[in-house]
Design an enzyme around this catalytic site. Sequence first.
Site, PDB file in Angstrom:
ATOM      1  N   LYS A 114      11.893 -78.639 -16.119  1.00 46.33           N
ATOM      2  CA  LYS A 114      11.916 -77.718 -17.261  1.00 46.33           C
ATOM      3  C   LYS A 114      12.194 -78.440 -18.572  1.00 46.33           C
ATOM      4  O   LYS A 114      11.714 -78.020 -19.617  1.00 46.33           O
ATOM      5  CB  LYS A 114      12.952 -76.607 -17.051  1.00 46.33           C
ATOM      6  CG  LYS A 114      12.519 -75.586 -16.017  1.00 46.33           C
ATOM      7  CD  LYS A 114      13.322 -74.297 -16.154  1.00 46.33           C
ATOM      8  CE  LYS A 114      12.815 -73.250 -15.177  1.00 46.33           C
ATOM      9  NZ  LYS A 114      13.629 -72.034 -15.167  1.00 46.33           N
ATOM     10  N   LYS A 198       2.836 -74.372  -8.320  1.00 46.38           N
ATOM     11  CA  LYS A 198       3.463 -73.097  -7.972  1.00 46.38           C
ATOM     12  C   LYS A 198       2.927 -71.962  -8.837  1.00 46.38           C
ATOM     13  O   LYS A 198       2.666 -72.169 -10.020  1.00 46.38           O
ATOM     14  CB  LYS A 198       4.960 -73.235  -8.268  1.00 46.38           C
ATOM     15  CG  LYS A 198       5.868 -72.901  -7.143  1.00 46.38           C
ATOM     16  CD  LYS A 198       7.317 -73.089  -7.547  1.00 46.38           C
ATOM     17  CE  LYS A 198       7.676 -72.443  -8.879  1.00 46.38           C
ATOM     18  NZ  LYS A 198       9.106 -72.352  -9.145  1.00 46.38           N
ATOM     19  N   LYS A 201       5.605 -67.835 -13.830  1.00 49.06           N
ATOM     20  CA  LYS A 201       5.625 -66.956 -15.004  1.00 49.06           C
ATOM     21  C   LYS A 201       5.126 -67.661 -16.237  1.00 49.06           C
ATOM     22  O   LYS A 201       4.614 -67.041 -17.158  1.00 49.06           O
ATOM     23  CB  LYS A 201       7.080 -66.590 -15.334  1.00 49.06           C
ATOM     24  CG  LYS A 201       7.770 -65.733 -14.363  1.00 49.06           C
ATOM     25  CD  LYS A 201       9.261 -65.658 -14.699  1.00 49.06           C
ATOM     26  CE  LYS A 201       9.917 -64.688 -13.743  1.00 49.06           C
ATOM     27  NZ  LYS A 201      11.360 -64.613 -13.887  1.00 49.06           N
TER      28      LYS A 201
HETATM   29  P1  AMP Z   1      12.413 -66.914 -11.132  1.00 47.95           P
HETATM   30  O1  AMP Z   1      11.183 -66.187 -11.503  1.00 47.95           O
HETATM   31  O2  AMP Z   1      12.285 -68.379 -11.332  1.00 47.95           O
HETATM   32  O3  AMP Z   1      13.663 -66.299 -11.671  1.00 47.95           O
HETATM   33  O4  AMP Z   1      12.492 -66.746  -9.555  1.00 47.95           O
HETATM   34  C1  AMP Z   1      12.941 -65.575  -8.914  1.00 47.95           C
HETATM   35  C2  AMP Z   1      12.838 -65.757  -7.417  1.00 47.95           C
HETATM   36  O5  AMP Z   1      11.448 -65.862  -7.040  1.00 47.95           O
HETATM   37  C3  AMP Z   1      13.505 -67.039  -6.885  1.00 47.95           C
HETATM   38  O6  AMP Z   1      14.113 -66.746  -5.640  1.00 47.95           O
HETATM   39  C4  AMP Z   1      12.366 -67.995  -6.699  1.00 47.95           C
HETATM   40  O7  AMP Z   1      12.638 -68.929  -5.693  1.00 47.95           O
HETATM   41  C5  AMP Z   1      11.224 -67.057  -6.295  1.00 47.95           C
HETATM   42  N1  AMP Z   1       9.909 -67.616  -6.692  1.00 47.95           N
HETATM   43  C6  AMP Z   1       9.489 -67.906  -7.952  1.00 47.95           C
HETATM   44  N2  AMP Z   1       8.223 -68.399  -7.941  1.00 47.95           N
HETATM   45  C7  AMP Z   1       7.827 -68.411  -6.642  1.00 47.95           C
HETATM   46  C8  AMP Z   1       6.622 -68.811  -5.965  1.00 47.95           C
HETATM   47  N3  AMP Z   1       5.550 -69.266  -6.638  1.00 47.95           N
HETATM   48  N4  AMP Z   1       6.581 -68.692  -4.616  1.00 47.95           N
HETATM   49  C9  AMP Z   1       7.654 -68.213  -3.920  1.00 47.95           C
HETATM   50  N5  AMP Z   1       8.808 -67.831  -4.488  1.00 47.95           N
HETATM   51  C10 AMP Z   1       8.915 -67.922  -5.830  1.00 47.95           C
END
Ligand code: AMP
Length: 333
Positions: A114, A198, A201
């Site tokens: 990041k 991956k 967002k």
């Molecule tokens: P975040 O959007 O980074 O706050 O992630 C929220 C949750 O979604 C966390 O548990 C991440 O590990 C999961 N997550 C985010 N992106 C992915 C992805 N591409 N595949 C699987 N899990 C994800």
Amino acid sequence: MAKKIFSGVQPSGNLHLGNYIGAIKNFVDLQNQEGNQCIYCVVDLHAITLRQDPNILKNNIRETTAAFLASGINPKKSIIFNQSLVPAHAEGSWILGCVARMGWLNRMTQFKEKAGKDKEKASVGLYIYPILMSADILLYDATHVPVGEDQKQHLELSRDIAQKFNSDLNSPDFLKVPEPLIQRNFSRIMSLKDGTKKMSKSDPSDLSRINLTDTKDQIINKIKKAKTDTIPMPSAKEGLKKRPEVENLLGIFSSLSNQNLEKSIDEFSGKNFSDFKAILAEKVAEKISPISKEIVNLLKNKDYIDKVLMEGAEKANIQASKKVKEIKKIIGF
Ligand code: AMP
Ligand code: TRP
């Protein structure tokens, strides 16, 4: 065994299919298992480690809450709240920051990703964010933390912090050492445009992800445009080698159908991509469109969403402030 569950999602907009399959779908399953106590947090203090527009942040907090509710998290069964309403998170984070070691934080790969090339310009918050995440978990004596694969390292850090606190302050078992709950299969959903990246967002291309707010038509269009290759669908797992996009699409299908990858491979073996994509698009739309419609509905009633968060925060605050009080006593304040 009954579990005490804690997990968090950042309100940084564009919640997507990766968040749903990797995290939120599990949150709902865990909530519905007899005896579990679940706490799901919209981690707004984490979101400001990167710059946020105040008005957009406010909307994103409500939208993430609406996504929780629309996916099936029930405020009568689980505690749902946003982090900034409970001061103990920030307070606990400071104290645990005095336990964590620089060397531990320096190993965090997500910070490196990041912060990018110019680390000097990253916020200090981004660097110490895994400490805040540890406070989130440890203040509630959570026994299990459902997250996607990318959060595993942060969870190991919370385990290290808990153990060091307990041993430095001679308080065996005071902070509970949490277990990660990471799905064995499909724990990383990849971009629809590049199977080695991956689904995220922050990807500038909206075609790279299925948003939880996408309409059925948008979903169908994105799956139609998803990257594939010119070889027919594989007939065995070995046929997925060096074909990350195909593996990802089959993974999404398997996860949403609650079946293993081998079964999906059998189902589509030798078929052409357009047939597979049409069936996949239907499957994704069947799961995601009701959620997206419900999010739109819930967002019409902001007062209701704010009420859910306030009531959740009251309950969370009772637990977290009690733990901080105990921590302070142990430290000698
Ligand atoms: P975040 O959007 O980074 O706050 O992630 C929220 C949750 O979604 C966390 O548990 C991440 O590990 C999961 N997550 C985010 N992106 C992915 C992805 N591409 N595949 C699987 N899990 C994800
Ligand atoms: N850091 C997590 C992410 O970006 C979100 C998070 C914050 C979290 N606090 C948490 C997840 C506590 C699990 C438990 O996805």
